[in-house]
Design a protein around this motif. Structure first.
Motif, short mmCIF file in Angstrom:
data_model
loop_
_atom_site.label_atom_id
_atom_site.label_comp_id
_atom_site.label_asym_id
_atom_site.label_seq_id
_atom_site.Cartn_x
_atom_site.Cartn_y
_atom_site.Cartn_z
N GLY A 17 0.75 -1.24 0.00
CA GLY A 17 0.00 0.00 0.00
C GLY A 17 0.78 1.29 0.00
N GLU A 18 0.64 2.02 1.10
CA GLU A 18 1.22 3.35 1.22
C GLU A 18 2.74 3.35 1.05
OE1 GLU A 18 -1.29 6.21 4.13
OE2 GLU A 18 -0.25 4.54 5.12
N ALA A 19 3.40 2.36 1.59
CA ALA A 19 4.86 2.31 1.51
C ALA A 19 5.31 2.13 0.06
CB ALA A 19 5.41 1.19 2.39
N ALA A 20 4.68 1.23 -0.66
CA ALA A 20 5.02 1.00 -2.06
C ALA A 20 4.71 2.25 -2.89
CB ALA A 20 4.27 -0.20 -2.61
N ALA A 21 3.58 2.88 -2.62
CA ALA A 21 3.21 4.10 -3.34
C ALA A 21 4.23 5.21 -3.08
CB ALA A 21 1.81 4.55 -2.95
N GLU A 22 4.67 5.34 -1.85
CA GLU A 22 5.66 6.37 -1.50
C GLU A 22 6.97 6.15 -2.25
OE1 GLU A 22 6.78 9.85 -0.16
OE2 GLU A 22 4.84 9.02 0.45
N MET A 23 7.43 4.89 -2.28
CA MET A 23 8.67 4.58 -3.00
C MET A 23 8.49 4.86 -4.49
SD MET A 23 11.35 3.77 -1.26
CE MET A 23 12.12 3.97 -2.80
N LEU A 24 7.36 4.47 -5.03
CA LEU A 24 7.09 4.69 -6.45
C LEU A 24 7.05 6.19 -6.76
CD1 LEU A 24 6.61 3.02 -8.95
CD2 LEU A 24 4.17 3.13 -8.48
N ASN A 25 6.40 6.96 -5.91
CA ASN A 25 6.34 8.42 -6.10
C ASN A 25 7.74 9.03 -6.08
OD1 ASN A 25 3.57 8.47 -6.39
ND2 ASN A 25 3.20 8.88 -4.23
N TRP A 26 8.57 8.57 -5.14
CA TRP A 26 9.95 9.08 -5.08
C TRP A 26 10.67 8.76 -6.39
CZ3 TRP A 26 14.69 6.44 -5.26
CH2 TRP A 26 15.81 7.26 -5.07
N GLY A 27 10.54 7.53 -6.85
CA GLY A 27 11.20 7.14 -8.10
C GLY A 27 10.73 7.97 -9.28
N ILE A 28 9.43 8.16 -9.42
CA ILE A 28 8.89 8.93 -10.53
C ILE A 28 9.34 10.39 -10.46
CG2 ILE A 28 6.74 9.86 -11.49
CD1 ILE A 28 5.45 7.11 -10.72
N THR A 29 9.25 10.98 -9.28
CA THR A 29 9.67 12.37 -9.11
C THR A 29 11.14 12.54 -9.45
OG1 THR A 29 8.01 12.74 -7.40
CG2 THR A 29 9.87 14.26 -7.43
N THR A 30 11.96 11.62 -9.00
CA THR A 30 13.40 11.69 -9.26
C THR A 30 13.68 11.56 -10.76
OG1 THR A 30 13.82 10.79 -7.07
CG2 THR A 30 15.65 10.74 -8.62
N VAL A 31 13.01 10.63 -11.42
CA VAL A 31 13.19 10.46 -12.86
C VAL A 31 12.77 11.74 -13.60
CG1 VAL A 31 12.37 9.23 -14.91
CG2 VAL A 31 13.00 7.95 -12.87
N GLU A 32 11.65 12.31 -13.21
CA GLU A 32 11.17 13.53 -13.88
C GLU A 32 12.18 14.67 -13.73
OE1 GLU A 32 7.32 13.97 -12.05
OE2 GLU A 32 6.37 12.69 -13.57
N ILE A 33 12.77 14.81 -12.57
CA ILE A 33 13.78 15.85 -12.34
C ILE A 33 15.00 15.60 -13.24
CG2 ILE A 33 15.47 16.73 -10.66
CD1 ILE A 33 13.24 16.25 -8.51
N LEU A 34 15.44 14.35 -13.31
CA LEU A 34 16.61 14.03 -14.13
C LEU A 34 16.33 14.24 -15.61
CD1 LEU A 34 17.90 10.81 -12.33
CD2 LEU A 34 18.81 13.14 -12.17
#
Length: 134
Positions: A17-34
């Motif tokens: 749930g929330e933990a997986a979503a948080e990790m996924l959001n971090w990954g997506i946000t980081t990729v978008e910045i890069l």
């Protein structure tokens, strides 16, 4: 590029749930910045700049997920995890970005021993540390 990080379902299977979503959001946000930082490069140059960083993001996500799920139970394995994460973060964010000190990372990684912390809370704490060092 986001699919490079989000396309592997096994990447976060250790979390719910929330933990997986948080990790996924971090990954997506980081990729978008890069990706945004490579907008001035041609496609080949951008891909060459991004691929090692995307791999480091995936590896970080997997390691952080395993940590939050309790798979780094002993102090020695957490030191190895810390070193690996700091190495990944240097590659992801670049040498010019200030990263948290090893002791700060240790403080957060050791909070996994406190069973009052949920995996989601642990991931939030580590994410905050990465995004707001010092």
């Amino acid at each position: 590029m986001v699919k490079e990080v989000t396309g592997n379902e096994a990447l976060l299977e250790m979390l719910e749930g929330e933990a997986a979503a948080e990790m996924l959001n971090w990954g997506i946000t980081t990729v978008e910045i890069l990706v945004h930082k490579t907008m001035d490069l041609d496609d080949v140059g951008a891909e060459l700049a991004l691929m090692p960083r995307l791999k480091a993001i995936r590896q970080s996500m997997r390691s952080i997920g395993n940590w939050a799920a309790g798979k780094y139970a002993d102090p020695a394995s957490r030191i190895q995890l810390r070193d690996k994460l700091l190495e990944h973060f240097r590659l992801i964010f670049g040498e010019e970005v200030r990263l948290p000190a090893a002791e700060e990372v240790d403080d957060v990684l050791n909070q996994v021993d406190d069973k009052n912390n949920t995996p989601h809370q642990l991931i939030l704490k580590l994410r905050r540390l990465i995004e707001e060092p010092g």
